[in-house]
Design an enzyme around this catalytic site. Structure first.
Site, PDB file in Angstrom:
ATOM      1  N   ASP A   1      -7.627  -7.609   0.153  1.00 26.80           N
ATOM      2  CA  ASP A   1      -6.747  -7.752   1.322  1.00 26.80           C
ATOM      3  C   ASP A   1      -7.545  -7.319   2.545  1.00 26.80           C
ATOM      4  O   ASP A   1      -8.392  -6.411   2.447  1.00 26.80           O
ATOM      5  CB  ASP A   1      -5.489  -6.867   1.190  1.00 26.80           C
TER       6      ASP A   1
ATOM      7  N   GLY B   1     -11.180   4.083  -0.808  1.00 26.20           N
ATOM      8  CA  GLY B   1     -12.221   4.879  -0.177  1.00 26.20           C
ATOM      9  C   GLY B   1     -13.426   4.105   0.295  1.00 26.20           C
ATOM     10  O   GLY B   1     -14.443   4.685   0.654  1.00 26.20           O
TER      11      GLY B   1
ATOM     12  N   CYS C   1     -11.794 -28.308   7.217  1.00 24.83           N
ATOM     13  CA  CYS C   1     -10.559 -27.552   6.974  1.00 24.83           C
ATOM     14  C   CYS C   1      -9.357 -28.489   6.964  1.00 24.83           C
ATOM     15  O   CYS C   1      -9.282 -29.439   7.754  1.00 24.83           O
ATOM     16  CB  CYS C   1     -10.379 -26.493   8.063  1.00 24.83           C
TER      17      CYS C   1
ATOM     18  N   ASP D   1       0.871  -1.156   0.000  1.00 23.61           N
ATOM     19  CA  ASP D   1       0.000   0.000   0.000  1.00 23.61           C
ATOM     20  C   ASP D   1       0.924   1.227   0.000  1.00 23.61           C
ATOM     21  O   ASP D   1       2.072   1.133   0.427  1.00 23.61           O
ATOM     22  CB  ASP D   1      -0.875  -0.028   1.265  1.00 23.61           C
TER      23      ASP D   1
ATOM     24  N   CYS E   1      -6.185 -27.414   7.433  1.00 21.04           N
ATOM     25  CA  CYS E   1      -4.998 -26.750   8.005  1.00 21.04           C
ATOM     26  C   CYS E   1      -4.408 -27.593   9.136  1.00 21.04           C
ATOM     27  O   CYS E   1      -5.051 -28.488   9.698  1.00 21.04           O
ATOM     28  CB  CYS E   1      -5.374 -25.354   8.503  1.00 21.04           C
TER      29      CYS E   1
ATOM     30  N   CYS F   1      -6.481 -27.794  12.402  1.00 19.67           N
ATOM     31  CA  CYS F   1      -7.677 -28.643  12.328  1.00 19.67           C
ATOM     32  C   CYS F   1      -7.326 -30.115  12.153  1.00 19.67           C
ATOM     33  O   CYS F   1      -8.090 -30.993  12.561  1.00 19.67           O
ATOM     34  CB  CYS F   1      -8.575 -28.186  11.177  1.00 19.67           C
TER      35      CYS F   1
ATOM     36  N   GLY G   1      -0.546   6.284   2.121  1.00 23.64           N
ATOM     37  CA  GLY G   1      -1.516   7.366   2.306  1.00 23.64           C
ATOM     38  C   GLY G   1      -2.551   7.015   3.348  1.00 23.64           C
ATOM     39  O   GLY G   1      -2.791   7.762   4.292  1.00 23.64           O
TER      40      GLY G   1
ATOM     41  N   GLN H   1     -10.986   7.031  -6.310  1.00 26.14           N
ATOM     42  CA  GLN H   1     -11.584   7.639  -5.141  1.00 26.14           C
ATOM     43  C   GLN H   1     -12.952   8.214  -5.536  1.00 26.14           C
ATOM     44  O   GLN H   1     -13.611   7.665  -6.419  1.00 26.14           O
ATOM     45  CB  GLN H   1     -10.641   8.707  -4.555  1.00 26.14           C
TER      46      GLN H   1
ATOM     47  N   HIS I   1      -5.225 -21.134  10.857  1.00 28.29           N
ATOM     48  CA  HIS I   1      -6.549 -21.603  10.464  1.00 28.29           C
ATOM     49  C   HIS I   1      -7.347 -20.526   9.732  1.00 28.29           C
ATOM     50  O   HIS I   1      -7.900 -20.758   8.652  1.00 28.29           O
ATOM     51  CB  HIS I   1      -7.365 -22.070  11.676  1.00 28.29           C
TER      52      HIS I   1
END
Ligand SMILES: O=c1[nH]cnc2cc3nc(NCCN4CCOCC4)[nH]c3cc12
Ligand SMILES: [Zn+2]
Length: 374
Positions: free
Chosen positions: A268, A218, A306, A93, A308, A311, A96, A191, A337
């Site tokens: 994200d 925004g 799951c 990013d 992972c 789990c 800002g 924006q 997880h």
């Protein structure tokens, strides 16, 4: 190797797209969720874990890394890839948003934004050129332009003037890193606040500039889910069909699925990692909090669907114990997880778009997440 910046759409299901985005550090399958690694680490897990949960690309924050340890040092240590031993794509990013949400004593001028560090109060300025130079030092594969993310509720006239400046800043960012330079990409950020005509104006101005992708900024700034979806439905289709669309800071599982349905390719959010640390866990049967007494002697895996490590290996009882005991392992297992939940959902999304069954997938998640507020 296919030229970085190449975006190919492999399949469509309504407005949803399945595609591939080439970067200097490999190909990203979209739609994609990017784990947030603000200070060059996805909190409590390491690059081997990120590989195991099949993270494709992670996000770093320019403001934080500029402040500490400093972008020059990161450059000296081989950029984020060398420094953090992550050899896949990184998106950063521009700083800002963090300046507006973290730093103190800010002033915005045509040249850039001046602010005081939230760490030691020292004063700094981010110009568009500086924001790009920092991201170049970080070795970012996808750099975001410096923009002004106006606060929720900002009135029309200020928002209109602000988007014009954001466009001028965007041009300065593109000039500071011309198209194709060392395989790194630059994305513009739309924006225009919550005014549909201003969103159209911002998108039209930015599309005049040859960015490799476009973000919708925004949003997720305190508005209601309906307001976000309305602005998204208006803005996403305005952006070039053949370029990736990135919705910044979003979101809950349902926000992401609704974004995909409107043609968004990249997301994200800190939710999976932040919620992991307060015991809120995403599962195929909705959201739960592991500290609830009902899990005290529950021998079952957290989420039977799951795959992972948490789990596959431990019971809910053990995960609850770790959390109540504030064991560091709790943060690590909960984070593994939650991120795997988001990343596995995106794998299902990509498959569903390929098979034309995306709406059924979205309905399945909605059934599990409607009642537990997202
Ligand atoms: O216009 C933007 N420009 C550049 N970066 C951004 C980042 C952004 N991040 C959010 N929202 C994050 C909301 N999070 C949701 C979960 O809880 C923490 C905050 N909105 C954002 C907008 C922008
Ligand atoms: Zn799991």
């Amino acid at each position: 190797m296919t030229r970085p910046g190449t975006f190919q759409i492999l399949a469509r299901d309504g407005a949803a797209r399945r595609g591939t985005l080439e970067t200097a550090h490999g190909t990203v399958q979209t739609p994609v969720f990017m784990p947030v690694g603000t200070q060059a680490s996805v909190k409590s897990i390491d690059p081997r874990d990120l590989d195991e949960i099949r993270a494709q690309i992670v996000l770093g924050n320019t403001y934080h890394l500029y402040m500490r340890p400093g972008d020059e040092l990161v450059a000296q240590m081989g950029g984020l890839h060398g420094f953090a031993a992550w050899d896949r794509p990184v998106l950063t990013d521009s700083g800002g948003f963090q300046v507006f949400s973290l730093a103190g004593l800010r002033e915005i001028t045509e040249n850039g934004v001046t602010f005081r560090s939230h760490i030691d109060g020292s004063s700094h300025i981010f110009t568009p050129e500086k924001a790009i130079a920092i991201q170049q030092n970080l070795g970012s594969d996808i750099m975001m332009v410096l923009d002004e993310c106006v606060a929720y509720g900002t009135e029309y006239d200020y928002t209109a003037k602000s988007l014009e400046m954001t466009t001028r800043w965007a041009q300065r960012c593109r000039d500071a890193h011309p198209e194709g330079q060392n395989g790194r990409l630059v994305f513009g950020i739309v924006q225009g606040g919550f005014f549909e005509d201003l969103r159209t104006r911002s998108a039209q101005q930015l599309m005049e500039i040859p960015f490799e992708g476009f973000a919708i900024g925004g949003l997720s700034v305190g508005e209601s889910p309906d307001e976000m979806r309305q602005l998204l439905a208006h803005t996403a289709p305005l952006l070039p069909d053949q370029k990736p669309r990135y919705l910044m800071g979003v979101g809950t599982p349902m926000d992401i699925l609704d974004g995909v349905a409107l043609g968004v390719d990249m997301f994200d959010c800190v939710l999976p990692t932040r919620n992991a640390r307060n015991g809120t866990l995403f599962t195929s049967f909705g959201k739960i909090n592991i500290k609830q007494a009902r899990f005290r002697d529950d021998p079952e895996p957290l989420d039977p669907e799951c795959d992972c490590y948490a789990c596959r290996t431990f019971s809910r009882a053990y995960l609850r114990h770790l959390y109540m005991a504030r064991e560091l392992l709790s943060y690590r297992l909960n984070t593994l997880h939650n991120l795997r939940f988001y990343l596995r959902m995106m794998e299902e999304v990509r498959d569903a778009i390929g098979q034309g069954t995306f709406e059924q997938l979205r309905a399945r998640y909605r059934a599990a997440y409607e009642q537990s507020e997202s």
